[in-house]
Design a protein around this motif. Structure first.
Motif, PDB file in Angstrom:
ATOM      1  N   ALA A  52       0.865  -1.182   0.000  1.00  0.00           N
ATOM      2  CA  ALA A  52       0.000   0.000   0.000  1.00  0.00           C
ATOM      3  C   ALA A  52       0.898   1.227   0.000  1.00  0.00           C
ATOM      4  O   ALA A  52       1.979   1.218   0.593  1.00  0.00           O
ATOM      5  CB  ALA A  52      -0.905   0.010   1.223  1.00  0.00           C
ATOM      6  N   GLY A  53       0.435   2.296  -0.650  1.00  0.00           N
ATOM      7  CA  GLY A  53       1.227   3.502  -0.781  1.00  0.00           C
ATOM      8  C   GLY A  53       1.015   4.528   0.313  1.00  0.00           C
ATOM      9  O   GLY A  53       1.729   5.516   0.390  1.00  0.00           O
ATOM     10  N   ASN A  54       0.022   4.301   1.176  1.00  0.00           N
ATOM     11  CA  ASN A  54      -0.211   5.208   2.306  1.00  0.00           C
ATOM     12  C   ASN A  54      -1.130   4.513   3.312  1.00  0.00           C
ATOM     13  O   ASN A  54      -1.680   3.442   3.043  1.00  0.00           O
ATOM     14  CB  ASN A  54      -0.812   6.543   1.823  1.00  0.00           C
ATOM     15  CG  ASN A  54      -2.139   6.349   1.126  1.00  0.00           C
ATOM     16  OD1 ASN A  54      -3.108   5.898   1.717  1.00  0.00           O
ATOM     17  ND2 ASN A  54      -2.184   6.694  -0.162  1.00  0.00           N
ATOM     18  N   GLY A  55      -1.296   5.148   4.459  1.00  0.00           N
ATOM     19  CA  GLY A  55      -2.100   4.555   5.518  1.00  0.00           C
ATOM     20  C   GLY A  55      -3.568   4.407   5.174  1.00  0.00           C
ATOM     21  O   GLY A  55      -4.224   3.454   5.609  1.00  0.00           O
ATOM     22  N   MET A  56      -4.103   5.317   4.386  1.00  0.00           N
ATOM     23  CA  MET A  56      -5.519   5.225   4.005  1.00  0.00           C
ATOM     24  C   MET A  56      -5.761   3.998   3.137  1.00  0.00           C
ATOM     25  O   MET A  56      -6.720   3.250   3.354  1.00  0.00           O
ATOM     26  CB  MET A  56      -5.946   6.503   3.269  1.00  0.00           C
ATOM     27  CG  MET A  56      -7.432   6.625   3.093  1.00  0.00           C
ATOM     28  SD  MET A  56      -8.340   6.718   4.657  1.00  0.00           S
ATOM     29  CE  MET A  56      -7.843   8.312   5.247  1.00  0.00           C
ATOM     30  N   ASP A  57      -4.892   3.772   2.154  1.00  0.00           N
ATOM     31  CA  ASP A  57      -5.010   2.572   1.324  1.00  0.00           C
ATOM     32  C   ASP A  57      -4.847   1.316   2.174  1.00  0.00           C
ATOM     33  O   ASP A  57      -5.525   0.311   1.953  1.00  0.00           O
ATOM     34  CB  ASP A  57      -3.962   2.575   0.211  1.00  0.00           C
ATOM     35  CG  ASP A  57      -4.233   3.642  -0.847  1.00  0.00           C
ATOM     36  OD1 ASP A  57      -5.358   4.194  -0.879  1.00  0.00           O
ATOM     37  OD2 ASP A  57      -3.315   3.933  -1.635  1.00  0.00           O
ATOM     38  N   ALA A  58      -3.960   1.370   3.153  1.00  0.00           N
ATOM     39  CA  ALA A  58      -3.754   0.226   4.046  1.00  0.00           C
ATOM     40  C   ALA A  58      -5.011  -0.072   4.851  1.00  0.00           C
ATOM     41  O   ALA A  58      -5.390  -1.237   5.006  1.00  0.00           O
ATOM     42  CB  ALA A  58      -2.579   0.490   4.979  1.00  0.00           C
ATOM     43  N   LEU A  59      -5.668   0.967   5.355  1.00  0.00           N
ATOM     44  CA  LEU A  59      -6.909   0.744   6.116  1.00  0.00           C
ATOM     45  C   LEU A  59      -7.969   0.053   5.270  1.00  0.00           C
ATOM     46  O   LEU A  59      -8.689  -0.826   5.761  1.00  0.00           O
ATOM     47  CB  LEU A  59      -7.460   2.075   6.638  1.00  0.00           C
ATOM     48  CG  LEU A  59      -6.846   2.623   7.903  1.00  0.00           C
ATOM     49  CD1 LEU A  59      -7.509   3.945   8.282  1.00  0.00           C
ATOM     50  CD2 LEU A  59      -6.944   1.626   9.052  1.00  0.00           C
ATOM     51  N   LEU A  60      -8.057   0.440   3.998  1.00  0.00           N
ATOM     52  CA  LEU A  60      -9.020  -0.215   3.106  1.00  0.00           C
ATOM     53  C   LEU A  60      -8.692  -1.697   2.956  1.00  0.00           C
ATOM     54  O   LEU A  60      -9.590  -2.546   2.967  1.00  0.00           O
ATOM     55  CB  LEU A  60      -9.036   0.475   1.744  1.00  0.00           C
ATOM     56  CG  LEU A  60      -9.575   1.913   1.737  1.00  0.00           C
ATOM     57  CD1 LEU A  60      -9.373   2.556   0.371  1.00  0.00           C
ATOM     58  CD2 LEU A  60     -11.037   1.942   2.150  1.00  0.00           C
ATOM     59  N   LEU A  61      -7.409  -2.025   2.820  1.00  0.00           N
ATOM     60  CA  LEU A  61      -7.001  -3.433   2.741  1.00  0.00           C
ATOM     61  C   LEU A  61      -7.308  -4.169   4.037  1.00  0.00           C
ATOM     62  O   LEU A  61      -7.750  -5.320   4.026  1.00  0.00           O
ATOM     63  CB  LEU A  61      -5.505  -3.536   2.429  1.00  0.00           C
ATOM     64  CG  LEU A  61      -5.062  -3.115   1.040  1.00  0.00           C
ATOM     65  CD1 LEU A  61      -3.543  -2.973   0.984  1.00  0.00           C
ATOM     66  CD2 LEU A  61      -5.543  -4.123   0.009  1.00  0.00           C
ATOM     67  N   GLU A  88      -9.633  -3.722   6.091  1.00  0.00           N
ATOM     68  CA  GLU A  88     -11.060  -3.990   6.271  1.00  0.00           C
ATOM     69  C   GLU A  88     -11.430  -5.387   5.778  1.00  0.00           C
ATOM     70  O   GLU A  88     -12.407  -5.970   6.239  1.00  0.00           O
ATOM     71  CB  GLU A  88     -11.903  -2.965   5.516  1.00  0.00           C
ATOM     72  CG  GLU A  88     -11.915  -1.601   6.139  1.00  0.00           C
ATOM     73  CD  GLU A  88     -12.730  -0.615   5.331  1.00  0.00           C
ATOM     74  OE1 GLU A  88     -13.394  -1.012   4.332  1.00  0.00           O
ATOM     75  OE2 GLU A  88     -12.703   0.577   5.688  1.00  0.00           O
ATOM     76  N   HIS A  89     -10.637  -5.920   4.836  1.00  0.00           N
ATOM     77  CA  HIS A  89     -10.990  -7.185   4.190  1.00  0.00           C
ATOM     78  C   HIS A  89      -9.987  -8.306   4.426  1.00  0.00           C
ATOM     79  O   HIS A  89     -10.251  -9.446   4.045  1.00  0.00           O
ATOM     80  CB  HIS A  89     -11.135  -6.969   2.682  1.00  0.00           C
ATOM     81  CG  HIS A  89     -12.120  -5.899   2.349  1.00  0.00           C
ATOM     82  ND1 HIS A  89     -13.476  -6.052   2.488  1.00  0.00           N
ATOM     83  CD2 HIS A  89     -11.944  -4.624   1.917  1.00  0.00           C
ATOM     84  CE1 HIS A  89     -14.094  -4.945   2.151  1.00  0.00           C
ATOM     85  NE2 HIS A  89     -13.189  -4.049   1.798  1.00  0.00           N
ATOM     86  N   GLU A  90      -8.838  -7.971   4.997  1.00  0.00           N
ATOM     87  CA  GLU A  90      -7.796  -8.975   5.133  1.00  0.00           C
ATOM     88  C   GLU A  90      -7.014  -8.736   6.422  1.00  0.00           C
ATOM     89  O   GLU A  90      -6.797  -7.599   6.820  1.00  0.00           O
ATOM     90  CB  GLU A  90      -6.845  -8.910   3.928  1.00  0.00           C
ATOM     91  CG  GLU A  90      -5.895 -10.054   3.833  1.00  0.00           C
ATOM     92  CD  GLU A  90      -5.148 -10.074   2.506  1.00  0.00           C
ATOM     93  OE1 GLU A  90      -4.203 -10.865   2.404  1.00  0.00           O
ATOM     94  OE2 GLU A  90      -5.486  -9.309   1.587  1.00  0.00           O
ATOM     95  N   ARG A  91      -6.601  -9.827   7.038  1.00  0.00           N
ATOM     96  CA  ARG A  91      -5.747  -9.755   8.237  1.00  0.00           C
ATOM     97  C   ARG A  91      -4.335 -10.156   7.828  1.00  0.00           C
ATOM     98  O   ARG A  91      -4.158 -11.076   7.027  1.00  0.00           O
ATOM     99  CB  ARG A  91      -6.280 -10.698   9.301  1.00  0.00           C
ATOM    100  CG  ARG A  91      -5.449 -10.722  10.546  1.00  0.00           C
ATOM    101  CD  ARG A  91      -6.317 -10.801  11.768  1.00  0.00           C
ATOM    102  NE  ARG A  91      -5.541 -11.088  12.937  1.00  0.00           N
ATOM    103  CZ  ARG A  91      -4.987 -10.155  13.695  1.00  0.00           C
ATOM    104  NH1 ARG A  91      -5.120  -8.897  13.382  1.00  0.00           N
ATOM    105  NH2 ARG A  91      -4.293 -10.479  14.770  1.00  0.00           N
ATOM    106  N   PHE A  92      -3.347  -9.487   8.395  1.00  0.00           N
ATOM    107  CA  PHE A  92      -1.944  -9.759   8.071  1.00  0.00           C
ATOM    108  C   PHE A  92      -1.202 -10.201   9.325  1.00  0.00           C
ATOM    109  O   PHE A  92      -1.526  -9.765  10.429  1.00  0.00           O
ATOM    110  CB  PHE A  92      -1.288  -8.505   7.480  1.00  0.00           C
ATOM    111  CG  PHE A  92      -1.915  -8.064   6.191  1.00  0.00           C
ATOM    112  CD1 PHE A  92      -1.466  -8.586   4.987  1.00  0.00           C
ATOM    113  CD2 PHE A  92      -2.968  -7.166   6.174  1.00  0.00           C
ATOM    114  CE1 PHE A  92      -2.054  -8.212   3.789  1.00  0.00           C
ATOM    115  CE2 PHE A  92      -3.559  -6.777   4.980  1.00  0.00           C
ATOM    116  CZ  PHE A  92      -3.099  -7.302   3.783  1.00  0.00           C
ATOM    117  N   ASP A  93      -0.202 -11.053   9.143  1.00  0.00           N
ATOM    118  CA  ASP A  93       0.619 -11.498  10.269  1.00  0.00           C
ATOM    119  C   ASP A  93       1.535 -10.396  10.762  1.00  0.00           C
ATOM    120  O   ASP A  93       1.927 -10.378  11.935  1.00  0.00           O
ATOM    121  CB  ASP A  93       1.468 -12.711   9.878  1.00  0.00           C
ATOM    122  CG  ASP A  93       0.606 -13.928   9.576  1.00  0.00           C
ATOM    123  OD1 ASP A  93      -0.429 -14.101  10.249  1.00  0.00           O
ATOM    124  OD2 ASP A  93       0.970 -14.689   8.672  1.00  0.00           O
TER     125      ASP A  93
END
Length: 124
Positions: free
Chosen positions: A28-37, A39-44
């Motif tokens: 992701a290129g910024n925190g906002m794009d990361a938040l959108l991701l 919402e749908h996926e969990r990361f380790d």
């Protein structure tokens, strides 16, 4: 693993190293794009730059920790025009980063550190 940085070359370098280590990577290129991701996926684990446009890494870390997210979070920074590097790192740690790395850093060292953090969280 989620890698967040507004500098494409940093994301590419980290992603290439993680892929060689057989770790799946989403960028992701910024925190906002990361938040959108998120919402749908969990990361380790999440590697996030501290200073980015739209939503910076410090605010992202704060939001995740406020939501009781215990994902391993590593903050990275090369500093900012008005924020000394020590301040950036202390701010990230205050809001909940598990580790911080100053750019430029050794990708393999960071990944080894993340693996230790995963082991600690699994054991604890």
């Amino acid at each position: 693993m989620l890698v967040i940085d507004d500098v494409e070359e940093v994301r590419y370098s980290l992603a290439a190293t993680l892929i060689r280590e057989r770790i799946d990577v989403v960028e992701a290129g910024n925190g906002m794009d990361a938040l959108l991701l998120l919402e749908h996926e969990r990361f380790d684990a999440i590697i996030t730059d501290v200073w980015m446009p739209k939503l910076d890494g410090v605010e992202l870390i704060r939001l995740l920790r406020a939501a009781d997210d215990d994902t391993v979070i590593v903050a990275i920074s090369g500093g900012a025009p008005n924020a000394p590097i020590n301040f950036s790192m202390a701010l990230a740690e205050t809001w909940g980063a598990d580790a911080t790395f100053v750019k430029p850093f050794d990708n393999e060292d960071m990944i080894a550190h993340i693996r230790r953090l995963w082991d600690e969280k699994a054991a604890g």
